[in-house]
Design a protein around this motif. Sequence first.
Motif, PDB file in Angstrom:
ATOM      1  N   VAL A  32       0.858   6.084   7.435  1.00 24.13           N
ATOM      2  CA  VAL A  32       1.643   5.806   6.124  1.00 24.13           C
ATOM      3  C   VAL A  32       1.082   4.558   5.479  1.00 24.13           C
ATOM      4  O   VAL A  32       0.994   4.500   4.395  1.00 24.13           O
ATOM      5  N   LEU A  33       0.740   3.724   6.336  1.00 25.18           N
ATOM      6  CA  LEU A  33       0.017   2.415   5.758  1.00 25.18           C
ATOM      7  C   LEU A  33      -1.064   2.848   4.959  1.00 25.18           C
ATOM      8  O   LEU A  33      -1.413   2.326   4.054  1.00 25.18           O
ATOM      9  N   ASN A  34      -2.098   3.694   5.623  1.00 22.57           N
ATOM     10  CA  ASN A  34      -3.331   3.912   5.174  1.00 22.57           C
ATOM     11  C   ASN A  34      -2.800   4.530   3.544  1.00 22.57           C
ATOM     12  O   ASN A  34      -3.704   4.323   2.383  1.00 22.57           O
ATOM     13  N   GLU A  35      -2.044   5.697   3.559  1.00 23.28           N
ATOM     14  CA  GLU A  35      -1.787   6.305   2.489  1.00 23.28           C
ATOM     15  C   GLU A  35      -1.194   5.331   1.266  1.00 23.28           C
ATOM     16  O   GLU A  35      -1.420   5.541   0.129  1.00 23.28           O
ATOM     17  N   GLU A  36      -0.242   4.686   1.831  1.00 24.23           N
ATOM     18  CA  GLU A  36       0.387   3.694   0.776  1.00 24.23           C
ATOM     19  C   GLU A  36      -0.493   2.741   0.049  1.00 24.23           C
ATOM     20  O   GLU A  36      -0.493   2.444  -1.018  1.00 24.23           O
ATOM     21  N   SER A  37      -1.305   2.037   0.932  1.00 20.96           N
ATOM     22  CA  SER A  37      -2.379   1.199   0.603  1.00 20.96           C
ATOM     23  C   SER A  37      -3.133   1.643  -0.461  1.00 20.96           C
ATOM     24  O   SER A  37      -3.566   1.229  -1.446  1.00 20.96           O
ATOM     25  N   SER A  38      -3.587   3.060  -0.152  1.00 22.04           N
ATOM     26  CA  SER A  38      -4.611   3.777  -1.442  1.00 22.04           C
ATOM     27  C   SER A  38      -3.811   4.021  -2.414  1.00 22.04           C
ATOM     28  O   SER A  38      -4.563   3.851  -3.423  1.00 22.04           O
ATOM     29  N   ASP A  39      -2.418   4.302  -2.413  1.00 25.25           N
ATOM     30  CA  ASP A  39      -1.885   4.504  -3.649  1.00 25.25           C
ATOM     31  C   ASP A  39      -1.490   3.429  -4.458  1.00 25.25           C
ATOM     32  O   ASP A  39      -1.470   3.465  -5.746  1.00 25.25           O
ATOM     33  N   ILE A  71     -13.990  -4.342   3.163  1.00 25.87           N
ATOM     34  CA  ILE A  71     -13.024  -3.440   3.998  1.00 25.87           C
ATOM     35  C   ILE A  71     -11.502  -4.188   3.987  1.00 25.87           C
ATOM     36  O   ILE A  71     -11.702  -5.278   4.538  1.00 25.87           O
ATOM     37  N   PRO A  72     -10.540  -3.712   3.365  1.00 21.01           N
ATOM     38  CA  PRO A  72      -9.438  -4.398   3.410  1.00 21.01           C
ATOM     39  C   PRO A  72      -8.729  -4.763   5.005  1.00 21.01           C
ATOM     40  O   PRO A  72      -9.003  -3.724   5.738  1.00 21.01           O
ATOM     41  N   ALA A  81     -11.420   4.537   6.607  1.00 16.33           N
ATOM     42  CA  ALA A  81     -11.471   3.167   5.961  1.00 16.33           C
ATOM     43  C   ALA A  81     -11.964   2.985   4.682  1.00 16.33           C
ATOM     44  O   ALA A  81     -12.679   3.884   4.290  1.00 16.33           O
ATOM     45  N   HIS A  82     -11.313   2.391   3.866  1.00 19.26           N
ATOM     46  CA  HIS A  82     -11.609   2.115   2.350  1.00 19.26           C
ATOM     47  C   HIS A  82     -13.002   1.142   2.404  1.00 19.26           C
ATOM     48  O   HIS A  82     -12.692  -0.008   2.892  1.00 19.26           O
ATOM     49  N   ILE A  83     -14.055   1.509   1.969  1.00 23.06           N
ATOM     50  CA  ILE A  83     -15.366   0.847   1.967  1.00 23.06           C
ATOM     51  C   ILE A  83     -15.613   0.687   0.473  1.00 23.06           C
ATOM     52  O   ILE A  83     -15.978   1.586  -0.346  1.00 23.06           O
ATOM     53  N   PHE A  84     -15.598  -0.684   0.139  1.00 21.11           N
ATOM     54  CA  PHE A  84     -16.083  -1.165  -1.143  1.00 21.11           C
ATOM     55  C   PHE A  84     -17.624  -1.741  -0.991  1.00 21.11           C
ATOM     56  O   PHE A  84     -17.743  -2.447  -0.085  1.00 21.11           O
TER      57      PHE A  84
END
Length: 322
Positions: free
Chosen positions: A11-18, A197-198, A265-268
């Motif tokens: 949930v944390l991963n999905e909500e942080s994405s959105d 990465i956050p 992971a979100h990679i920027f």
Amino acid sequence: MSTKIIDALKVLNEESSDLYLGSEIVETDCIGSLEFHRDYVSKNIPVVIRGGCLKWPATRKWNSNFFRENFGDKEVTVALTPNGLADGITENKDGVQYFVMPSEVKMTMSEFLDTLDAQYENVIPYIQRQNSNLTEDFSELMTDVENEIKFASEAFNKKPDAINFWMGDERAVTSMHKDPYENIYCVIDGYKDFILIPPTDLPYVPYKRYPQAEFKRNGDKWDIVPVDNSQDSLDGDNNNDSRLPWICIDPLKPDLTKYPEFERAHIFKVRLHKGDCLYLPSLWFHHVKQSHGCIAVNYWYDMEFDIKYCYFKMLEKLCDKY
């Protein structure tokens, strides 16, 4: 890890994405303290300020020739490694992986630049001594940069705790890690490549514990010499384990077979050119590469140990990262 915790992390991963993370790092060419605090600091989100330090005297003057001509005889502290991985993971001849610190040596600036330009196969120099080495070791250069980043100092309501000077080449790599600082990173010459990465992605950033060691140069060869931290382990709360927890994946070539969770992971990725600045928020994971002869200055502001920090420590505990 229980099913409930796994579901919560999902949930944390999905909500942080959105709701929290965009698709790329925001860029601007100017910023004020109110906007900086409201849109980035309070949200713990990076921002690139293109041309943020382009008008500094340092950006117009500093390069290898400048330092050779004006500071050639000056003694500097240089980190030497055989592989460019200062404060990173290296495997010894017996196949044991260590967290290895660099060999720190004193040399003149001219000797450093000669070593940098020669690009010896197994001697990679990097000026990376932190602890405000710009103000401590290069105080005469402070007239070429700012004593503080005004919009940041106003937003944080404090002066920088340290101002650091960095100079190296493309072989010197900063392995992925996080810092307890709000960081304003300014590229003076060349360019820097950041992978970010956050902190909300901690569950998907793999860690291992490593024995600690130092690089020691032995003629043309290098030894990895273990460091005895047994006493440190007795003084801490880490179950007498003196090994250091460190990120065990290379984001440039991640082994997703071994660490499949890293794929979530979100990679920027962002490149800072000469004159650009990056606000790198506290607790964000970052990996850094650079161009040959790159020069940079960064300003560390001590982070606030507020609810953000408390949440992160809870996440560490849930994920059993330490």
